[in-house]
Design a protein around this motif. Structure first.
Motif: not given
Length: 244
Positions: A93-120
């Motif tokens: 990830w970038p060193d700078q928090p690119e998306f956080v301030r823009m999300a806050a500007r519009f009151g967006a909800t951030i949903v972190p998620f993970g996924t695996v399976g590429e090596d299958d």
């Protein structure tokens, strides 16, 4: 994840199960005339547009959030999608928090998620470093570089250092993809608080940590899945489940 293989299933399932169009933001090259010219009828660009994707730009992200769209954003971008050998499931990830301030500007909800399976799904046989050792591929990648739109400048660190190319992948007998969505993080009413760089960075690091934890959990649970292999899964469905 390598080449974004998991995106197709994710977007499709949201449409089927939730009736939600997830608006992905993808590299501008995928919408270029070059990609459209590779196909005579229905190109990759056409498919992306039908599925709701747009080129990744600040203005497009602004527009999507302002209309309350469901946005799929990979902060690691092409650096993660085109990772090298030994880097599967690592975040860049970038060193700078690119998306956080823009999300806050519009009151967006951030949903972190993970996924695996590429090596299958496939084995990374040739990464960037391997290709640069092959003269004809080296020349092709360097030649294509001058024609590409750069999404991030060099000031963004390692995440901006990856060149656009198609890695050499050996297909495998398909396994399955695993997804885990974390606790939603609301930014509504936090605009002023997140204008403080320290608070903004803390939330950014928390989101990144949640993604890393989700990936680690899935990697562990995948080893316990008796239906990870497509053959075992097909047999189970044939005897016990009428649904795919």
């Amino acid at each position: 994840m390598l080449m974004g293989f998991e995106i197709y299933s994710l977007v499709e399932e949201f449409m089927k199960e939730k009736n939600i169009v997830v608006r992905g933001v993808a590299h501008p090259y995928l919408f270029s005339e070059v990609m459209e010219g590779l196909f005579t009828r229905f190109s990759v660009s056409d498919w992306l547009k039908v599925m709701g994707a747009v080129p990744v730009t600040g203005s497009n992200l602004f527009r999507l959030l302002s209309t309350k769209s469901h946005v799929l954003l990979y902060s690691g971008g092409q650096r993660e999608a085109l990772h090298n050998k030994g880097e599967a499931y690592k975040l860049f990830w970038p060193d700078q928090p690119e998306f956080v301030r823009m999300a806050a500007r519009f009151g967006a909800t951030i949903v972190p998620f993970g996924t695996v399976g590429e090596d299958d799904v496939g084995e990374l046989a040739l990464d960037y470093h391997d290709m640069m050792k092959i003269p004809i591929l080296n020349d092709y990648i360097r030649g294509a570089k001058s024609k590409l739109t750069r999404v991030r400048d060099d000031s963004k660190g390692e995440v901006a250092s990856t060149e656009l190319f198609i890695p050499g992948i050996l297909p495998k007998l398909p396994g399955r993809f695993y997804y885990l969505f974390g606790k939603p993080l609301k930014t509504k009413g936090m605009k002023e608080k997140l204008e403080d760089r320290e608070n903004e960075n803390l939330l950014y690091l928390h989101v990144k940590s949640e993604v890393e934890n989700s990936i680690a959990y899935l990697l562990k649970k995948r080893e316990e899945d008796p239906c990870r292999n497509v053959i075992d899964r097909t047999i189970y469905r044939a005897f016990y489940s009428p649904f795919p």
